[in-house]
Scaffold this motif. Structure first.
Motif, short mmCIF file in Angstrom:
data_model
loop_
_atom_site.label_atom_id
_atom_site.label_comp_id
_atom_site.label_asym_id
_atom_site.label_seq_id
_atom_site.Cartn_x
_atom_site.Cartn_y
_atom_site.Cartn_z
N ARG A 13 24.80 35.02 2.30
CA ARG A 13 25.92 35.75 1.69
C ARG A 13 26.55 36.64 2.75
O ARG A 13 25.83 37.25 3.55
CB ARG A 13 25.43 36.60 0.52
CG ARG A 13 25.23 35.81 -0.74
CD ARG A 13 24.61 36.65 -1.82
NE ARG A 13 23.19 36.91 -1.59
CZ ARG A 13 22.45 37.72 -2.33
NH1 ARG A 13 23.01 38.37 -3.33
NH2 ARG A 13 21.17 37.88 -2.06
N ARG A 14 27.86 36.71 2.74
CA ARG A 14 28.57 37.43 3.79
C ARG A 14 29.49 38.49 3.19
O ARG A 14 30.15 38.24 2.18
CB ARG A 14 29.40 36.43 4.61
CG ARG A 14 30.15 37.05 5.77
CD ARG A 14 30.89 35.99 6.58
NE ARG A 14 32.04 35.45 5.86
CZ ARG A 14 33.02 34.77 6.44
NH1 ARG A 14 32.97 34.51 7.74
NH2 ARG A 14 34.03 34.33 5.74
N GLN A 15 29.52 39.64 3.80
CA GLN A 15 30.51 40.64 3.43
C GLN A 15 31.32 40.97 4.66
O GLN A 15 30.77 41.43 5.66
CB GLN A 15 29.86 41.92 2.88
CG GLN A 15 30.85 43.02 2.54
CD GLN A 15 31.78 42.63 1.40
OE1 GLN A 15 31.35 41.97 0.45
NE2 GLN A 15 33.05 43.02 1.48
N GLY A 30 34.80 40.78 -1.93
CA GLY A 30 33.64 40.64 -2.81
C GLY A 30 33.88 39.67 -3.94
O GLY A 30 33.38 39.86 -5.05
N LEU A 31 34.63 38.61 -3.68
CA LEU A 31 34.95 37.61 -4.71
C LEU A 31 34.58 36.23 -4.19
O LEU A 31 33.97 36.10 -3.13
CB LEU A 31 36.46 37.64 -5.03
CG LEU A 31 37.02 38.98 -5.52
CD1 LEU A 31 38.54 38.94 -5.55
CD2 LEU A 31 36.48 39.30 -6.91
N THR A 32 34.92 35.18 -4.94
CA THR A 32 34.75 33.82 -4.45
C THR A 32 36.11 33.27 -4.06
O THR A 32 37.15 33.78 -4.49
CB THR A 32 34.15 32.90 -5.52
OG1 THR A 32 35.03 32.92 -6.65
CG2 THR A 32 32.77 33.34 -5.93
N ALA A 53 38.00 36.25 0.38
CA ALA A 53 36.98 36.36 -0.67
C ALA A 53 35.82 37.23 -0.20
O ALA A 53 35.40 38.14 -0.92
CB ALA A 53 36.48 34.97 -1.06
N ASP A 54 35.35 36.98 1.00
CA ASP A 54 34.21 37.75 1.50
C ASP A 54 34.59 39.19 1.82
O ASP A 54 33.73 40.06 1.92
CB ASP A 54 33.62 37.08 2.75
CG ASP A 54 32.79 35.85 2.38
OD1 ASP A 54 32.51 35.67 1.19
OD2 ASP A 54 32.41 35.10 3.30
N ARG A 77 41.95 44.01 -6.79
CA ARG A 77 41.49 43.86 -5.41
C ARG A 77 42.51 43.08 -4.58
O ARG A 77 42.87 43.47 -3.48
CB ARG A 77 40.15 43.12 -5.37
CG ARG A 77 39.02 43.92 -5.97
CD ARG A 77 37.70 43.16 -5.89
NE ARG A 77 36.78 43.71 -6.90
CZ ARG A 77 35.47 43.58 -6.86
NH1 ARG A 77 34.90 42.91 -5.89
NH2 ARG A 77 34.72 44.11 -7.80
N ARG A 110 28.93 30.92 6.57
CA ARG A 110 30.19 30.22 6.65
C ARG A 110 30.63 29.96 8.08
O ARG A 110 31.22 28.95 8.38
CB ARG A 110 31.27 31.03 5.95
CG ARG A 110 31.39 30.64 4.50
CD ARG A 110 32.21 31.66 3.77
NE ARG A 110 32.12 31.41 2.34
CZ ARG A 110 32.24 32.34 1.44
NH1 ARG A 110 32.44 33.57 1.80
NH2 ARG A 110 32.18 32.06 0.17
N PRO A 135 27.08 34.02 -3.97
CA PRO A 135 26.93 35.47 -4.03
C PRO A 135 25.94 35.94 -5.07
O PRO A 135 25.32 36.96 -4.88
CB PRO A 135 28.34 35.94 -4.39
CG PRO A 135 29.22 34.89 -3.84
CD PRO A 135 28.45 33.60 -4.00
N MET A 136 25.76 35.23 -6.14
CA MET A 136 24.95 35.77 -7.21
C MET A 136 23.58 35.13 -7.31
O MET A 136 22.86 35.37 -8.24
CB MET A 136 25.69 35.62 -8.54
CG MET A 136 26.78 36.65 -8.69
SD MET A 136 26.15 38.32 -8.43
CE MET A 136 27.68 39.19 -8.15
#
Lengths: 263, 263
Positions: free
Chosen positions: B104-106, B221-223, B217-218, B185, B17, B6-7
């Motif tokens: 990266r996935r949201q 917004g976390l791992t 996680a996605d 969250r 994924r 993500p970063m």
DNA sequence: ATCGCGGCTTGACGTGGATCAACGCGCGCG
DNA sequence: CGCGCGCGTTGATCCACGTCAAGCCGCGAT
């Protein structure tokens, strides 16, 4: 005013950024629903849902509307309040936001000329709204508005269309908030503002930012400091030029798009 | 499969994924639009927009529908593809997501039974969708659906209503992504899942999680690691009990609501 | 059986962005 | 005029969460 603390729930007395004193002064109302036909000459109509209604039936709309003027910082929707009115912004910009009990704020969007507001699902507003600078709007009582919806199917269709548009933006914003770095967020924001501005007839490379750094930070899920540093770095890297705090010139749009995460 | 980063935008070869191999196998179709009246016996109808249509006119709807079965992981909407169909999920759960070029996935939401999908603004889909487990759905061609909208005004009204509901959820999610801590969250997510489950008739304290930690996680917004540690801490703090990875029992709902940021 | 694999957990460590603090600038106001 | 105040910028430091790595478990395939 104290900076809120996004990452700490145990801050002493975190005041919301919006100053409570100026927020809910009485709104200056111009009860002109009866005079002439304000809707016919409204310069927001062309960009608003109102233009779903034919010229000769505009008086029906105008009869329900009341126009109002707001001072900078003035609030006109409070999250959780009974949803008694719908609003249509005719000039200026508003911030739409949600608050956490400890004062942390997330701005969910900015609403400009032509933006239609207050279509609550339930009977209470799901977010708050405040004027950023001087602002004018027209206002419809909920009941009258629902009647108009029945009467004008085209209006309802336009509302569905705008709701879906907003949903798409919201999803885009979730991607930004959940998965982009500070630099990517800021670049994306500038590009979106540039697009919005050029849709309103501004120069494509010139961005006007009516909102403060705090607003931008709360919109992008960052702090004021990170936003400021981000601007400085984009400037030092030659992607933008800063003409004062509220005006940005894009110097290298390709690089800026690249910095935005390239979507 | 490699965990996305993500970063970092400069990861070597960040694969999305969703495994591309299983993602777009041909979908198993049951072309039953002609037989009997599947809509009349559809157990998703009561929770879907379809119930805006009266019983005696259901055959009109059924004639346009085609049902399909999907395998776990199978994709059925690709972001950016031409929006040719609308979908209605009849069983199972799908993840809706947006991707950045580097993988990266949201996840913008999860769609369960009765959820209506594919109402694109433009003529391309604004997000992707994949089945999480085994899933069934019915599918309408865009043109037929638009005709139905003209025919059934109540359907259009229901769609407006659901669009507004989703907008409210999206704003809630922006608040979560922009301003809440990892613990907040996760707690918010569990409470939302509990509410969604009890609306579907599950026990109020029992949460079923059909999605993986990567999905959660996605979505938040976390791992994966942060999600996992979050679950462990909520368990150690006595707020929840973990019955395997996919089933959570709420032991102290007040404390969980508190941990969620108290809204 | 056992091997491989995907999903989950846990630990050690690094870092992006938050926090804390200081300061400069423009502007309205006494 | 100069004082205060809100806003923006910049620097020093901290820490929540990301990254990297190892290992466990359940399961399906060979």
């Amino acid at each position: 005013m104290a900076q809120t603390s996004p990452m700490r729930a145990d801050v002493a007395m975190p005041t919301a950024r919006a100053s409570a004193t100026t927020s809910f002064r009485p709104i200056v109302i111009h009860p002109d629903g009866a005079l002439g036909d304000p809707c016919a000459h409204c310069d927001a109509r062309s960009v608003s849902v109102c233009n779903a209604i034919e010229d000769d039936r505009l008086p029906r709309l105008a009869a329900a509307a009341v126009t109002a003027t707001l001072a900078p910082g003035q609030g006109f929707i409070a999250e959780g309040d009974p949803a008694t009115h719908f609003f249509n912004i005719t000039s200026g910009t508003a911030r739409l936001f949600k608050l956490l009990p400890d004062g942390r704020r997330q701005i969910t969007g900015f609403a400009g000329r032509g933006h239609f507001l207050g279509l609550a699902v339930s009977d209470t507003y799901a977010f708050g709204a405040e004027a950023i600078g001087p602002m004018t709007m027209c206002r419809f009582p909920r009941s009258r508005m629902l009647g108009l919806l029945d009467e004008f199917r085209a209006l309802e269709q336009r509302l569905l269309e705008t709701a879906r548009n907003e949903l798409v933006s919201a999803q885009e914003q979730m991607l930004l908030l959940g998965r982009k770095t500070a630099r990517e967020r800021l670049s994306s924001f500038l590009l979106a503002q540039a697009r919005a501005g050029s849709a309103c007839g501004h120069a494509a490379h010139q961005i006007d930012l009516p909102m403060t750094r705090a607003d931008i930070a709360d919109y992008l899920g960052l702090t004021i400091e990170t936003v400021s540093r981000g601007f400085t770095r984009l400037r030092n890297d030659g992607l933008i030029r800063l003409d004062g705090a509220n005006s940005v010139h894009i110097r290298n749009i390709a690089a800026l798009e690249d910095a935005a995460g390239g979507v």
